[in-house]
Structure formats: structure tokens, C-alpha cells
Design a protein around this motif. Sequence first.
Motif, short mmCIF file in Angstrom:
data_model
loop_
_atom_site.label_atom_id
_atom_site.label_comp_id
_atom_site.label_asym_id
_atom_site.label_seq_id
_atom_site.Cartn_x
_atom_site.Cartn_y
_atom_site.Cartn_z
N LYS A 4 1.00 -1.20 0.03
CA LYS A 4 -0.07 -0.06 -0.18
C LYS A 4 0.97 1.30 0.04
O LYS A 4 1.85 1.41 0.97
CB LYS A 4 -0.88 -0.03 1.37
CG LYS A 4 -1.79 1.07 1.40
CD LYS A 4 -2.58 1.07 2.57
CE LYS A 4 -3.20 2.35 3.05
NZ LYS A 4 -4.03 2.12 4.32
N VAL A 5 0.63 2.26 -0.98
CA VAL A 5 1.51 3.31 -1.21
C VAL A 5 0.49 4.44 -0.96
O VAL A 5 -0.50 4.69 -1.67
CB VAL A 5 2.29 3.18 -2.59
CG1 VAL A 5 2.98 4.59 -2.68
CG2 VAL A 5 2.93 2.16 -2.59
N LEU A 6 0.86 5.45 -0.18
CA LEU A 6 0.06 6.64 0.04
C LEU A 6 1.19 7.93 -0.49
O LEU A 6 2.23 8.19 0.14
CB LEU A 6 -0.27 6.79 1.51
CG LEU A 6 -1.30 7.91 1.89
CD1 LEU A 6 -2.55 7.58 1.27
CD2 LEU A 6 -1.46 7.98 3.34
N ILE A 7 0.57 8.51 -1.48
CA ILE A 7 1.28 9.86 -1.98
C ILE A 7 0.56 10.92 -1.90
O ILE A 7 -0.80 10.85 -2.17
CB ILE A 7 1.68 9.46 -3.46
CG1 ILE A 7 2.47 8.12 -3.64
CG2 ILE A 7 2.31 10.57 -4.08
CD1 ILE A 7 2.69 7.76 -5.01
N ARG A 8 0.91 12.06 -1.41
CA ARG A 8 0.18 13.53 -1.45
C ARG A 8 0.96 14.10 -2.62
O ARG A 8 1.59 14.35 -3.10
CB ARG A 8 0.82 14.25 -0.18
CG ARG A 8 0.14 15.50 -0.40
CD ARG A 8 0.54 16.38 0.78
NE ARG A 8 0.10 15.91 2.11
CZ ARG A 8 1.06 15.80 3.17
NH1 ARG A 8 2.21 16.44 3.02
NH2 ARG A 8 0.66 15.21 4.43
N VAL A 9 -0.20 14.70 -3.38
CA VAL A 9 -0.09 15.19 -4.80
C VAL A 9 -0.49 16.54 -4.54
O VAL A 9 -1.79 16.82 -4.06
CB VAL A 9 -0.83 14.52 -5.81
CG1 VAL A 9 -0.96 15.11 -7.09
CG2 VAL A 9 -0.54 12.94 -5.96
N THR A 10 0.29 17.38 -5.10
CA THR A 10 -0.05 18.95 -5.20
C THR A 10 -0.75 19.13 -6.25
O THR A 10 -0.29 19.08 -7.47
CB THR A 10 1.17 19.86 -4.99
OG1 THR A 10 1.93 19.38 -3.96
CG2 THR A 10 1.08 21.24 -4.98
N ALA A 35 -7.13 4.99 -5.25
CA ALA A 35 -8.34 5.63 -4.36
C ALA A 35 -7.90 7.13 -4.01
O ALA A 35 -6.58 7.08 -3.69
CB ALA A 35 -8.78 5.01 -3.30
N LEU A 36 -8.76 8.09 -3.82
CA LEU A 36 -8.47 9.34 -3.15
C LEU A 36 -8.53 9.35 -1.64
O LEU A 36 -9.78 8.85 -1.18
CB LEU A 36 -9.17 10.43 -3.99
CG LEU A 36 -8.75 10.82 -5.31
CD1 LEU A 36 -9.43 11.69 -5.88
CD2 LEU A 36 -7.38 11.42 -5.36
N LYS A 37 -7.80 9.84 -0.81
CA LYS A 37 -7.81 9.92 0.56
C LYS A 37 -7.61 11.19 0.97
O LYS A 37 -7.13 11.95 0.34
CB LYS A 37 -6.79 8.75 1.26
CG LYS A 37 -7.15 7.19 0.77
CD LYS A 37 -8.31 6.49 1.52
CE LYS A 37 -8.39 5.50 1.10
NZ LYS A 37 -9.54 4.70 1.75
N GLY A 38 -7.85 11.39 2.36
CA GLY A 38 -7.39 12.62 2.98
C GLY A 38 -8.51 13.63 3.14
O GLY A 38 -9.44 13.60 2.24
N ASP A 42 -6.52 14.93 -1.52
CA ASP A 42 -5.10 15.37 -2.27
C ASP A 42 -4.12 13.95 -2.10
O ASP A 42 -3.04 14.25 -2.32
CB ASP A 42 -4.26 16.68 -1.71
CG ASP A 42 -4.10 16.33 -0.14
OD1 ASP A 42 -4.56 15.60 0.57
OD2 ASP A 42 -3.55 17.38 0.37
N GLN A 43 -4.39 13.05 -1.37
CA GLN A 43 -3.81 11.91 -1.31
C GLN A 43 -4.18 10.74 -1.94
O GLN A 43 -5.44 10.53 -1.95
CB GLN A 43 -3.54 11.38 0.06
CG GLN A 43 -3.21 12.55 1.08
CD GLN A 43 -2.95 12.10 2.53
OE1 GLN A 43 -3.53 11.03 2.87
NE2 GLN A 43 -2.59 12.96 3.34
N LEU A 44 -3.23 9.99 -2.92
CA LEU A 44 -3.33 8.99 -3.49
C LEU A 44 -3.08 7.53 -2.76
O LEU A 44 -2.00 7.45 -2.39
CB LEU A 44 -2.89 8.87 -4.85
CG LEU A 44 -3.11 9.52 -6.11
CD1 LEU A 44 -2.24 9.56 -7.15
CD2 LEU A 44 -4.78 9.12 -6.45
N GLU A 45 -4.05 6.82 -2.62
CA GLU A 45 -3.85 5.38 -2.07
C GLU A 45 -3.77 4.42 -3.23
O GLU A 45 -4.66 4.20 -3.75
CB GLU A 45 -4.82 4.98 -1.02
CG GLU A 45 -4.73 3.67 -0.44
CD GLU A 45 -5.58 3.27 0.59
OE1 GLU A 45 -5.50 3.24 1.76
OE2 GLU A 45 -6.85 3.41 0.15
N VAL A 46 -2.54 3.71 -3.55
CA VAL A 46 -2.27 2.87 -4.47
C VAL A 46 -1.91 1.58 -4.04
O VAL A 46 -1.04 1.37 -3.01
CB VAL A 46 -1.11 3.35 -5.33
CG1 VAL A 46 -0.96 2.30 -6.59
CG2 VAL A 46 -1.33 4.97 -5.77
#
Length: 124
Positions: A4-10, A35-38, A42-46
Motif C-alpha cells: 500500500k502506497v500513500l502519495i500526497r499530490v499537489t 483511491a483518493l484519501k485525505g 489530495d492523497q492517492l492510495e495505491v
Amino acid sequence: MMQKVLIRVTMVDQKKSRTKAMQIAATVFGVESVALKGADKDQLEVIGEGIDTVELAKLLRKKVGGADLLSVGPAKEEKKPAAAPAPAKKDETPAVPVQMWTYPMPLSYPVYEIRESEPNCSIM
């Protein structure tokens, strides 16, 4: 092993950037779900197997904007209770698959007949 990878995208343009970020993440090798989280979405859960997280972050930075890796770890699998199989009804007949066979059509070649011409022959 699933990770599970969590990435914050601007994101500059919220709707367009979200769509683009999800499309990019979904095309990376090994990704099974995005999925979009937060609170601000603004966070992608892959979630997937064998995801190259550095390459994913690099693609997101190049095409969407800033991207920061927040966490990388094993994905928690939800355990579902095992349901007992339903007993088969004896009145129903089991479905039999239908098999269809096709044969190739034989090639037909034109047949020409060559006859020796006789001087005494006439056409009828």
C-alpha cells in the motif's frame, strides 16, 4: 506481497488534476486499485503488487505537479468469514456446456478440360 502506497499530490486544478493523477497511477505496472484519501482528497492510495514507488512519484511530479511519498507498507487484507457452501438441489439438472465445432471449408479450384481439336468436329 501486496503493498500500500500513500502519495500526497499537489494539485493546481482540483478536478482535472485528480483525474489525471488517478489515470497515471492506474497505468503503472502492478497497480490493482487507486483511491483518493485525505480531507482535501489530495492523497492517492495505491494498492498493488511490485509497484515501483519511485517511478510512480516521478511520473506524478512530471505530469501533475508535486508528489511526496507519505508511506509505503504492506496492504492489510480483509478477512471475510467463510460461508458454508449451499447444498445443491437434486431437482435441478446441471448445466451442460454446448460445444460447437467448425471445420474449415475446403478450397475449390476451377477445373478446366482441355481437348484435342479434331478437324471434323462441329460445335453444337
